[in-house]
Scaffold this motif. Structure first.
Motif, mmCIF file in Angstrom:
data_model
loop_
_atom_site.group_PDB
_atom_site.id
_atom_site.type_symbol
_atom_site.label_atom_id
_atom_site.label_comp_id
_atom_site.label_asym_id
_atom_site.label_seq_id
_atom_site.Cartn_x
_atom_site.Cartn_y
_atom_site.Cartn_z
ATOM 1 N N GLU A 1 38.693 8.051 7.432
ATOM 2 C CA GLU A 1 37.753 9.112 7.047
ATOM 3 C C GLU A 1 37.792 10.261 8.052
ATOM 4 O OE1 GLU A 1 33.958 7.252 6.799
ATOM 5 O OE2 GLU A 1 34.489 5.990 5.069
ATOM 6 N N LEU A 2 37.879 9.903 9.330
ATOM 7 C CA LEU A 2 37.910 10.940 10.364
ATOM 8 C C LEU A 2 39.188 11.762 10.294
ATOM 9 C CD1 LEU A 2 36.461 8.895 13.378
ATOM 10 C CD2 LEU A 2 35.315 10.729 12.101
ATOM 11 N N VAL A 3 40.302 11.108 9.995
ATOM 12 C CA VAL A 3 41.580 11.839 9.887
ATOM 13 C C VAL A 3 41.537 12.797 8.704
ATOM 14 C CG1 VAL A 3 44.051 11.604 9.434
ATOM 15 C CG2 VAL A 3 42.919 10.041 11.021
ATOM 16 N N VAL A 4 41.017 12.296 7.571
ATOM 17 C CA VAL A 4 40.899 13.165 6.395
ATOM 18 C C VAL A 4 39.989 14.353 6.713
ATOM 19 C CG1 VAL A 4 40.032 13.297 4.027
ATOM 20 C CG2 VAL A 4 41.349 11.296 4.762
ATOM 21 N N GLN A 5 38.906 14.076 7.423
ATOM 22 C CA GLN A 5 37.984 15.149 7.816
ATOM 23 C C GLN A 5 38.680 16.138 8.741
ATOM 24 O OE1 GLN A 5 34.421 13.697 9.668
ATOM 25 N NE2 GLN A 5 33.677 15.748 10.211
ATOM 26 N N ALA A 6 39.513 15.618 9.637
ATOM 27 C CA ALA A 6 40.194 16.490 10.605
ATOM 28 C C ALA A 6 41.220 17.390 9.937
ATOM 29 C CB ALA A 6 40.863 15.631 11.677
ATOM 30 N N LYS A 7 41.702 16.965 8.760
ATOM 31 C CA LYS A 7 42.685 17.787 8.049
ATOM 32 C C LYS A 7 42.064 19.033 7.431
ATOM 33 C CE LYS A 7 45.670 15.879 5.402
ATOM 34 N NZ LYS A 7 46.226 15.107 4.276
ATOM 35 N N ASN A 8 40.749 19.093 7.423
ATOM 36 C CA ASN A 8 40.064 20.261 6.895
ATOM 37 C C ASN A 8 40.329 21.455 7.817
ATOM 38 O OD1 ASN A 8 38.242 22.212 5.993
ATOM 39 N ND2 ASN A 8 36.648 20.691 5.536
ATOM 40 N N GLY A 9 40.918 22.460 7.267
ATOM 41 C CA GLY A 9 41.320 23.618 8.069
ATOM 42 C C GLY A 9 40.173 24.423 8.619
ATOM 43 N N THR A 10 38.975 24.170 8.125
ATOM 44 C CA THR A 10 37.836 24.959 8.583
ATOM 45 C C THR A 10 37.246 24.432 9.880
ATOM 46 O OG1 THR A 10 36.285 23.598 7.286
ATOM 47 C CG2 THR A 10 37.242 25.545 6.193
ATOM 48 N N ASP B 1 35.222 20.697 17.100
ATOM 49 C CA ASP B 1 34.978 19.628 16.122
ATOM 50 C C ASP B 1 36.093 18.585 16.187
ATOM 51 O OD1 ASP B 1 32.650 20.884 15.196
ATOM 52 O OD2 ASP B 1 33.811 22.125 13.806
ATOM 53 N N ARG B 2 37.310 19.051 16.304
ATOM 54 C CA ARG B 2 38.444 18.123 16.381
ATOM 55 C C ARG B 2 38.381 17.282 17.671
ATOM 56 N NH1 ARG B 2 42.910 19.642 13.039
ATOM 57 N NH2 ARG B 2 44.377 18.869 14.604
ATOM 58 N N ARG C 1 37.315 11.984 20.230
ATOM 59 C CA ARG C 1 36.537 11.081 21.086
ATOM 60 C C ARG C 1 36.067 9.853 20.294
ATOM 61 N NH1 ARG C 1 34.728 16.077 23.234
ATOM 62 N NH2 ARG C 1 32.898 16.083 21.848
ATOM 63 N N GLU C 2 35.722 10.047 19.022
ATOM 64 C CA GLU C 2 35.311 8.890 18.204
ATOM 65 C C GLU C 2 36.502 7.982 17.919
ATOM 66 O OE1 GLU C 2 32.962 7.762 14.061
ATOM 67 O OE2 GLU C 2 32.997 9.849 14.772
ATOM 68 N N ILE C 3 37.663 8.594 17.675
ATOM 69 C CA ILE C 3 38.883 7.784 17.473
ATOM 70 C C ILE C 3 39.160 6.941 18.715
ATOM 71 C CG2 ILE C 3 41.394 7.887 17.250
ATOM 72 C CD1 ILE C 3 40.071 8.383 14.621
ATOM 73 N N GLU C 4 38.952 7.529 19.880
ATOM 74 C CA GLU C 4 39.163 6.782 21.125
ATOM 75 C C GLU C 4 38.234 5.567 21.196
ATOM 76 O OE1 GLU C 4 39.129 7.500 25.998
ATOM 77 O OE2 GLU C 4 38.180 8.944 24.640
ATOM 78 N N GLN C 5 36.975 5.755 20.814
ATOM 79 C CA GLN C 5 36.018 4.643 20.841
ATOM 80 C C GLN C 5 36.376 3.573 19.811
ATOM 81 O OE1 GLN C 5 33.723 4.256 23.247
ATOM 82 N NE2 GLN C 5 34.678 6.125 24.045
#
Length: 290
Positions: free
Chosen positions: A92-101, A106-107, A112-116
């Protein structure tokens, strides 16, 4: 042959003594509910009892093995379920990160959440049950994953087998390399790096993440199939335990109704023997001279 008074007296005493022995045997059987109390009383019953009890002891040991197997499998299933949720959140976070806006800040927050999430998976991979690592094959004394950037995986993929029935061994662990492999942690690390220093590689990393999720789901399905088999083995052992206990009971337990009847009958015989003996053993001149 001349039958003397002494011979009659000795014979009477001997028979009365045997009658007492029978009364004692029946009373002991009635008090304990068991047919015999010493192997010499009935060697056949004693030998059968040893055989049946050996079988029951084996069944009880297998049931203890089953308990350990259930513990491993339940903890493995819980860990795989948690892993699935963590990887789904990462997706979900990766899909969210693909948002160009999204801005760089934010990235960075997503990174940091991916690290956790990555650190959480390290802890899950190093799950211990009763002091044993369950995701490291037969190398149960060593942690399979060492935390780092990225974490280092050195897992053992041998099957951890437990004997759950006579001559039947069942694998109770999952194959670590199908779940917590180096590729999984490398993918998460690359996602974290990509969010910090973008190189337009998120689509490829998302595809890798999907592959890891599918691998975990496949391993969960395989584990579920083995749990179902374990339940069948448990049911069979329960049936065998009941049969073994019934055989022990049939072999060793006294028939209380029969024992009571025989005891009453023996009491009547004993009283009759005492009555007859009192008439046979008459006083003699010697008794008066004492």
């Amino acid at each position: 042959m001349r039958v003397t008074q002494m011979m009659l007296a000795n014979n009477t005493l001997r028979n009365v003594s045997k009658s007492y022995d029978k009364l004692g045997t029946y009373q002991q059987q009635l008090a304990t509910g068991k047919k015999i109390h010493r192997p010499s009383e009935d060697p056949v019953v004693a030998m059968k009892g040893m055989h049946y009890r050996t079988s029951l002891t084996e069944i009880e040991q297998f049931q203890r093995n089953l308990s350990e197997a259930y513990t491993w499998m339940e903890n493995s299933e819980s860990a795989l379920n948690h892993t699935t949720n963590v990887l789904q959140r990462a997706r979900e976070l990766v899909v969210q990160a693909k948002n160009g806006t999204l801005g760089q800040e934010d990235r960075q927050a997503i990174a940091r959440e991916i690290e956790q999430l990555k650190k959480d998976l390290v802890q899950v991979a190093n799950t211990k049950v009763a002091g044993k690592y369950i995701f490291n094959g037969t190398n149960i004394e060593q942690a399979p994953v060492t935390d780092g950037t990225p974490p280092t995986v050195s897992n053992n993929n041998d099957d951890f087998m437990v004997e759950v029935a006579k001559g039947v061994k069942l694998k109770i662990n999952v194959t670590p390399n199908n779940v917590f492999n180096q590729g999984l942690f490398d993918t998460l690390q690359q996602i974290e790096n990509e969010l910090t220093n973008p190189t337009n590689n998120l689509d490829n990393l998302l595809s890798q993440l999907d592959t890891h999720i599918n691998d975990v789901l496949a391993e969960r399905a395989e584990l579920g199939a083995r749990v179902n088999r374990l339940e069948l083995v448990e049911q069979r052992l329960s049936e065998q335990q009941l049969i073994a206990k019934r055989m022990i009971s049939d072999n060793e337990d006294a028939d209380i109704e029969k024992i009571i009847t025989e005891l009453k009958s023996q009491e009547s015989v004993h009283r009759a023997a005492l009555s007859v003996g009192a008439r046979i053993i008459q006083p003699t001149l010697v008794d008066f001279l004492r």
